[in-house]
Design an enzyme around this catalytic site. Sequence first.
Site: not given
Length: 310
Positions: A40, A44-46, A159, A165
Amino acid sequence: MSTPGTATRPKLVRTRDGMVAERESARSEGLSVGFVPTMGFLHEGHLSLAREAARRCDRVVMSVFVNPIQFGSSSDLESYPKDEARDLNLAASAGVDTVYAPDVEDVYPDGFATRVAVSGITEVLCGDPGSRSPAHFEGVTTVVAKLFNLVDPDLAFFGAKDAQQAAVVRRMVRDLDFRTEIVVMPTVREKDGLAMSSRNARLRPADRERATAIHRSLQETREVSSEVDLSTGLDAGRALLEAAGVDVEYFEARDLESFGPVEALTGKPVLVAVAAEVGGVRLIDNIVLDERTNETDDQHGQSVPPEEAR
Ligand code: AMP
């Protein structure tokens, strides 16, 4: 962002049963599902992940869940920024159909006793046994495995900013035979190069300015590595950060497949990853060096462990 009224608000689902119902409805209609897991406080990346999911899939599910078991420190967990109303509007503007935002008790009810753990590549960088959250990736893979079971996505979007990850999730998917394909998208940056992060909102103005040294240090490493050698490049990057007053947790070159240490550029893409603390806020970033092209992937959409590394 769309103007109010032009994008339908996503359906907000709070419970496991509600998410199962969504999954079954997409299944019965034969719709492909794209999934974007997040914690949350969207930026802009999400949204770049959500847009790509909307482009490639019939339905887009985004989870918004600050996963307590991946945090090493309770103060970091408690200070994690939250704004659900804003997230729902932004998610709508990026084509998200369903936001799954469960309570902690719904994800980890009393008696929850299982962990999903990937070995090897999780034991360096952000999962180093000496780091402040050595069980970080176990927390990530446990929640992602649960979410993948609930959402059953065709594609899941991650990302490149969190390159380790993404590699860990990919390994879990391969090892445990999840049917989901992992798509890794380039790092989205602010104009001054700082990688977008929900945590940036916690930076005080002077620290926000100081944080720009992180990306500059990676660029310095790229430049000096191509002119001299990798080890001199790493030293130059670290020195730039230290001169800017940034506390370096790690600044390392790693093989993109094995995450083993890399001593020299040999033509294979090499991940240069940094974790640093600025004014009490922990930030990470990375670039990929490739001796053949001497370019970073984040400018070219390839800042990821290559597909063939799976
Ligand atoms: P987070 O909410 O920080 O857990 O991130 C959720 C997803 O968004 C992860 O797959 C991140 O790698 C991705 N993400 C976070 N920041 C960025 C960014 N600046 N550019 C691209 N993707 C990002």
